[in-house]
Design an enzyme around this catalytic site. Structure first.
Site, PDB file in Angstrom:
ATOM      1  N   GLY A   1       0.860  -1.165   0.026  1.00 21.72           N
ATOM      2  CA  GLY A   1      -0.047   0.022  -0.130  1.00 21.72           C
ATOM      3  C   GLY A   1       0.786   1.142   0.086  1.00 21.72           C
ATOM      4  O   GLY A   1       0.454   2.263   0.835  1.00 21.72           O
TER       5      GLY A   1
ATOM      6  N   SER B   1       1.429   3.370  -2.314  1.00 20.54           N
ATOM      7  CA  SER B   1       1.294   4.358  -3.305  1.00 20.54           C
ATOM      8  C   SER B   1       0.862   5.785  -3.016  1.00 20.54           C
ATOM      9  O   SER B   1       1.012   7.062  -3.539  1.00 20.54           O
ATOM     10  CB  SER B   1       0.435   3.955  -4.554  1.00 20.54           C
ATOM     11  OG  SER B   1      -1.106   3.713  -3.902  1.00 20.54           O
ATOM     12  N   ARG B   2       0.087   5.870  -1.825  1.00 17.39           N
ATOM     13  CA  ARG B   2      -0.237   7.163  -1.324  1.00 17.39           C
ATOM     14  C   ARG B   2      -0.441   7.072   0.061  1.00 17.39           C
ATOM     15  O   ARG B   2      -0.421   6.221   1.018  1.00 17.39           O
ATOM     16  CB  ARG B   2      -1.679   7.506  -2.083  1.00 17.39           C
ATOM     17  CG  ARG B   2      -2.758   6.445  -1.728  1.00 17.39           C
ATOM     18  CD  ARG B   2      -3.911   6.515  -2.657  1.00 17.39           C
ATOM     19  NE  ARG B   2      -4.851   5.566  -2.486  1.00 17.39           N
ATOM     20  CZ  ARG B   2      -5.950   5.901  -1.941  1.00 17.39           C
ATOM     21  NH1 ARG B   2      -5.995   6.589  -1.060  1.00 17.39           N
ATOM     22  NH2 ARG B   2      -7.003   4.754  -1.594  1.00 17.39           N
TER      23      ARG B   2
ATOM     24  N   ASP C   1      -2.815  -7.373  -6.921  1.00 10.56           N
ATOM     25  CA  ASP C   1      -4.034  -7.166  -6.324  1.00 10.56           C
ATOM     26  C   ASP C   1      -4.165  -7.796  -4.931  1.00 10.56           C
ATOM     27  O   ASP C   1      -3.918  -9.207  -4.978  1.00 10.56           O
ATOM     28  CB  ASP C   1      -5.143  -7.745  -7.201  1.00 10.56           C
ATOM     29  CG  ASP C   1      -6.471  -7.810  -6.758  1.00 10.56           C
ATOM     30  OD1 ASP C   1      -6.629  -7.260  -5.598  1.00 10.56           O
ATOM     31  OD2 ASP C   1      -7.341  -7.908  -7.188  1.00 10.56           O
TER      32      ASP C   1
ATOM     33  N   ASN D   1       0.603  -2.457   5.301  1.00  8.70           N
ATOM     34  CA  ASN D   1      -0.173  -1.253   5.127  1.00  8.70           C
ATOM     35  C   ASN D   1      -1.255  -1.304   4.155  1.00  8.70           C
ATOM     36  O   ASN D   1      -2.212  -0.631   4.616  1.00  8.70           O
ATOM     37  CB  ASN D   1       0.972  -0.135   4.729  1.00  8.70           C
ATOM     38  CG  ASN D   1      -0.124   1.152   4.571  1.00  8.70           C
ATOM     39  OD1 ASN D   1      -0.493   1.808   5.671  1.00  8.70           O
ATOM     40  ND2 ASN D   1      -0.274   1.676   3.579  1.00  8.70           N
TER      41      ASN D   1
ATOM     42  N   SER E   1      -6.122  -0.566  13.333  1.00  6.57           N
ATOM     43  CA  SER E   1      -6.851   0.809  13.423  1.00  6.57           C
ATOM     44  C   SER E   1      -7.343   0.919  14.944  1.00  6.57           C
ATOM     45  O   SER E   1      -7.617  -0.156  15.544  1.00  6.57           O
ATOM     46  CB  SER E   1      -7.737   0.890  12.542  1.00  6.57           C
ATOM     47  OG  SER E   1      -8.740   1.779  12.700  1.00  6.57           O
TER      48      SER E   1
ATOM     49  N   TYR F   1     -14.612  -3.495   8.064  1.00  7.84           N
ATOM     50  CA  TYR F   1     -13.283  -2.758   8.174  1.00  7.84           C
ATOM     51  C   TYR F   1     -12.903  -3.231   9.910  1.00  7.84           C
ATOM     52  O   TYR F   1     -11.744  -3.563  10.057  1.00  7.84           O
ATOM     53  CB  TYR F   1     -13.279  -1.412   8.218  1.00  7.84           C
ATOM     54  CG  TYR F   1     -11.981  -0.808   8.331  1.00  7.84           C
ATOM     55  CD1 TYR F   1     -11.033  -1.056   7.260  1.00  7.84           C
ATOM     56  CD2 TYR F   1     -11.668  -0.042   9.270  1.00  7.84           C
ATOM     57  CE1 TYR F   1      -9.798  -0.204   7.139  1.00  7.84           C
ATOM     58  CE2 TYR F   1     -10.490   0.690   9.393  1.00  7.84           C
ATOM     59  CZ  TYR F   1      -9.518   0.544   8.248  1.00  7.84           C
ATOM     60  OH  TYR F   1      -8.431   1.080   8.479  1.00  7.84           O
TER      61      TYR F   1
ATOM     62  N   ALA G   1     -13.839  -5.529  11.864  1.00  4.98           N
ATOM     63  CA  ALA G   1     -13.409  -7.048  11.876  1.00  4.98           C
ATOM     64  C   ALA G   1     -12.352  -7.505  11.507  1.00  4.98           C
ATOM     65  O   ALA G   1     -11.428  -8.133  11.980  1.00  4.98           O
ATOM     66  CB  ALA G   1     -14.832  -7.920  11.384  1.00  4.98           C
TER      67      ALA G   1
ATOM     68  N   ILE H   1      -6.667  10.382  11.473  1.00  2.98           N
ATOM     69  CA  ILE H   1      -5.656  10.672  10.660  1.00  2.98           C
ATOM     70  C   ILE H   1      -5.927  11.652   9.678  1.00  2.98           C
ATOM     71  O   ILE H   1      -6.814  11.535   8.690  1.00  2.98           O
ATOM     72  CB  ILE H   1      -4.547   9.811  10.312  1.00  2.98           C
ATOM     73  CG1 ILE H   1      -4.031   8.710  11.185  1.00  2.98           C
ATOM     74  CG2 ILE H   1      -3.226  10.259   9.574  1.00  2.98           C
ATOM     75  CD1 ILE H   1      -3.413   9.323  12.705  1.00  2.98           C
TER      76      ILE H   1
END
Length: 248
Positions: free
Chosen positions: A13, A15-16, A64, A91, A143, A156, A158, A189
């Site tokens: 993850g 890229s951004r 993917d 991430n 999170s 999310y 779970a 954030i």
């Protein structure tokens, strides 16, 4: 002093957002980084430039994360190219929010596939190499909702709660082989996603944070850097909240 001098890291993850900042901070601290994302990113050139300025290298790779077979092959190829990773940061993650009684099965499954199964697939490959070398640090991005839940985010929440259990269990499995496993749990954030939230809602969220501000991607990346570095060699199986005190 560069905290990751001569280390090799895989960041998913990348890229951004938080993943980009983690990658950037790793490069600035001397690491050679393989950044995994779904497609060529707009930040690829900037990260390559950052790497060159710091005497290291950045490699962007694509898979993917919900496709276990594809992900497995790409991670194996990257591991072979790198000759092994000293650091793995899981991430990559997605959200498909909605109230549980309206949630489609495909939205439930997609989030679990990316956020939890994707971590398992990636980590199984990388950690197997780490335990043979008896060295490595794995950092999983969970999170605050994985700890406390979030309305409209049962899938999310779970996945992130599952990631906490996974982190603690894996830490017990690989600790005797010199491999550490920890998690970082961001709170509210300041990212493109949260900036799109209605201002009144943002103000209400921030009013509930003891530090009275949103966190930044630098706050999260700094915590990940600490756990990846030799400053945390006796820390494993922990969940580090980067939430301004929301979870206390």
């Amino acid at each position: 002093m560069k905290l990751l001098e001569n280390k090799k890291a895989l960041v998913t993850g990348s890229s951004r957002g938080i993943g980009k900042k983690i990658t950037e901070m790793f490069l600035q601290n001397g690491a050679e980084v393989w950044g995994l994302c779904t497609k060529p990113s707009a930040n690829k050139d900037a990260l390559e430039k950052c790497a060159a300025e710091n005497g290291t290298a950045f490699h962007e790779i694509y898979a993917d994360a919900s496709n276990a077979e594809q992900l497995s092959q790409i991670v194996k190829d990257a591991l072979k190219e790198a000759g092994g990773f000293d650091v793995l940061v899981n991430n990559a993650g997605i959200t498909k929010d909605g109230l549980s009684f309206h949630m489609k099965m495909e939205d439930w499954k997609k989030v679990l596939d990316v956020n939890l199964t994707g971590v398992f697939v990636t980590t199984q490959i990388v950690s197997n190499d780490m335990i043979h070398k008896k060295h490595g640090s794995i950092v999983n991005m969970t999170s605050i909702v994985g700890l406390h839940g979030g309305a409209g985010q049962v899938n999310y929440s779970a996945s992130k709660a599952g990631l906490i259990g996974y982190t603690k269990s894996l830490a017990k499995e690989v600790g005797s082989r010199g491999v550490r496993v920890n998690a970082v749990a961001p709170g509210f954030i300041d990212t493109d996603m949260t900036q799109a939230v209605d201002e009144k809602i943002r103000e209400n969220w921030i009013s509930q944070i003891p530090l009275r501000r949103a966190g930044t991607v630098d706050d999260v990346a700094g915590a990940v850097l600490f756990l990846a570095s030799d400053f945390s060699t006796y820390i494993s199986g922990q969940v580090l909240g980067v939430d301004g005190g929301m979870g206390c």
